[in-house]
Design a protein around this motif. Structure first.
Motif, short mmCIF file in Angstrom:
data_model
loop_
_atom_site.label_atom_id
_atom_site.label_comp_id
_atom_site.label_asym_id
_atom_site.label_seq_id
_atom_site.Cartn_x
_atom_site.Cartn_y
_atom_site.Cartn_z
N ILE A 125 0.87 -1.18 0.00
CA ILE A 125 0.00 0.00 0.00
C ILE A 125 0.90 1.23 0.00
CG2 ILE A 125 -1.71 1.30 1.31
CD1 ILE A 125 -2.69 -1.45 2.37
N VAL A 126 0.73 2.08 -1.01
CA VAL A 126 1.59 3.26 -1.13
C VAL A 126 0.90 4.54 -0.70
CG1 VAL A 126 3.06 2.28 -2.91
CG2 VAL A 126 0.99 3.52 -3.58
N ALA A 127 -0.43 4.51 -0.58
CA ALA A 127 -1.16 5.69 -0.14
C ALA A 127 -2.43 5.26 0.55
CB ALA A 127 -1.48 6.60 -1.33
N GLU A 128 -2.87 6.08 1.51
CA GLU A 128 -4.13 5.81 2.21
C GLU A 128 -4.64 7.11 2.81
OE1 GLU A 128 -2.99 2.72 4.88
OE2 GLU A 128 -2.06 4.09 6.30
N GLY A 129 -5.91 7.08 3.17
CA GLY A 129 -6.51 8.27 3.76
C GLY A 129 -8.01 8.12 3.91
N LYS A 130 -8.70 9.28 3.91
CA LYS A 130 -10.15 9.31 4.09
C LYS A 130 -10.79 9.89 2.84
CE LYS A 130 -9.20 11.50 8.02
NZ LYS A 130 -9.41 12.44 9.09
N TYR A 131 -12.04 9.48 2.60
CA TYR A 131 -12.77 10.06 1.47
C TYR A 131 -14.19 10.40 1.91
CZ TYR A 131 -15.48 5.78 0.56
OH TYR A 131 -16.35 4.72 0.66
N LYS A 132 -14.76 11.38 1.21
CA LYS A 132 -16.15 11.77 1.42
C LYS A 132 -16.83 11.74 0.07
CE LYS A 132 -15.31 14.82 5.33
NZ LYS A 132 -15.36 16.17 5.84
N GLY A 133 -18.04 11.22 0.06
CA GLY A 133 -18.79 11.13 -1.19
C GLY A 133 -19.06 9.68 -1.55
N ASP A 134 -19.85 9.51 -2.59
CA ASP A 134 -20.22 8.18 -3.06
C ASP A 134 -19.81 8.06 -4.52
OD1 ASP A 134 -21.38 5.83 -3.90
OD2 ASP A 134 -23.34 6.26 -3.04
N PRO A 135 -18.82 7.21 -4.82
CA PRO A 135 -18.36 7.11 -6.20
C PRO A 135 -19.43 6.61 -7.18
CG PRO A 135 -17.10 5.62 -4.76
CD PRO A 135 -18.06 6.37 -3.91
N SER A 136 -20.49 6.01 -6.68
CA SER A 136 -21.52 5.51 -7.59
C SER A 136 -22.58 6.57 -7.92
CB SER A 136 -22.20 4.28 -7.00
OG SER A 136 -22.91 4.61 -5.84
N THR A 137 -22.64 7.66 -7.14
CA THR A 137 -23.69 8.65 -7.40
C THR A 137 -23.18 10.09 -7.51
OG1 THR A 137 -24.14 8.91 -5.03
CG2 THR A 137 -25.45 7.28 -6.23
N ASP A 138 -22.05 10.41 -6.91
CA ASP A 138 -21.56 11.80 -6.90
C ASP A 138 -20.69 12.09 -8.11
OD1 ASP A 138 -22.87 12.02 -4.49
OD2 ASP A 138 -21.06 11.79 -3.28
N GLU A 139 -20.53 13.38 -8.42
CA GLU A 139 -19.66 13.78 -9.53
C GLU A 139 -18.20 13.85 -9.11
OE1 GLU A 139 -21.08 17.38 -11.30
OE2 GLU A 139 -23.07 16.54 -11.68
N THR A 140 -17.96 14.05 -7.82
CA THR A 140 -16.61 14.06 -7.29
C THR A 140 -16.61 13.38 -5.93
OG1 THR A 140 -16.85 16.18 -6.16
CG2 THR A 140 -15.98 16.25 -8.40
N ILE A 141 -15.45 12.88 -5.55
CA ILE A 141 -15.26 12.45 -4.17
C ILE A 141 -14.07 13.24 -3.64
CG2 ILE A 141 -16.28 10.15 -4.39
CD1 ILE A 141 -13.46 8.99 -4.52
N GLY B 203 -6.96 18.38 1.49
CA GLY B 203 -7.44 17.33 0.63
C GLY B 203 -7.60 17.80 -0.80
N GLU B 204 -8.21 16.96 -1.62
CA GLU B 204 -8.40 17.26 -3.03
C GLU B 204 -9.58 16.47 -3.57
OE1 GLU B 204 -5.07 14.50 -5.00
OE2 GLU B 204 -4.30 15.81 -3.42
N ASP B 205 -10.05 16.86 -4.74
CA ASP B 205 -11.20 16.19 -5.36
C ASP B 205 -10.75 15.28 -6.50
OD1 ASP B 205 -13.11 17.34 -3.73
OD2 ASP B 205 -13.37 19.07 -5.02
N LEU B 206 -11.34 14.10 -6.55
CA LEU B 206 -11.19 13.19 -7.68
C LEU B 206 -12.50 13.22 -8.45
CD1 LEU B 206 -9.43 10.09 -6.09
CD2 LEU B 206 -8.38 12.11 -7.12
N VAL B 207 -12.43 13.16 -9.76
CA VAL B 207 -13.60 13.28 -10.61
C VAL B 207 -14.17 11.89 -10.87
CG1 VAL B 207 -14.48 14.09 -12.83
CG2 VAL B 207 -12.61 15.32 -11.70
#
Length: 133
Positions: free
Chosen positions: A73-89, A107-111
């Motif tokens: 594992i090279v990276a880890e952390g926390k996320y907010k959002g739902d990848p199945s319904t949101d436009e970004t997490i 933090g940062e946003d993933l699309v």
């Protein structure tokens, strides 16, 4: 003889009770995987590198990125959002061995793309595709 049978019976009952206590269900599998994505890395010339990054999102709001080349594992952390319904997490790295500068409190946003079937990292310009759990 009757007393010995009583003691043996009592010891057998106690042994059974301890046996049940010892066999309690303490399996803690941890949080379940909500979604798993994979990215095959390529060079700028389009050549496939010999590594795959696996992004796992867990039900407790944590994520991790596993590198097949480094076998860890090279990276880890926390996320907010739902990848199945949101436009970004929104992700916040708590560890990033390859890019330690990305570990910050903002933090940062993933699309999220293709209805949750892909996640794009705009900083690395990497697209993770939905894969099996």
């Amino acid at each position: 003889m009757k007393n010995i049978k009583k003691y043996l019976f009592l010891m057998a009952v106690v042994a059974v009770l301890f046996g049940f206590a010892a066999c309690s269900n303490d399996d803690d599998d941890g949080p379940g995987v909500v979604a798993q994505y994979e990215a095959v890395l390529t060079t700028s010339a389009g050549y496939k590198l010999d590594t795959t990054l696996t992004l796992k999102c867990y039900s407790n709001g944590r994520f991790e990125v596993y590198s097949s080349a480094l076998k860890k594992i090279v990276a880890e952390g926390k996320y907010k959002g739902d990848p199945s319904t949101d436009e970004t997490i929104h992700i916040t790295f708590t560890k990033h061995e390859l890019q330690p500068e990305r570990v910050n409190s903002e933090g940062e946003d993933l699309v999220v793309r293709e209805g949750g079937n892909a996640i794009y990292d705009p900083i690395d310009k990497v697209t993770y595709r939905l894969s099996g759990k």
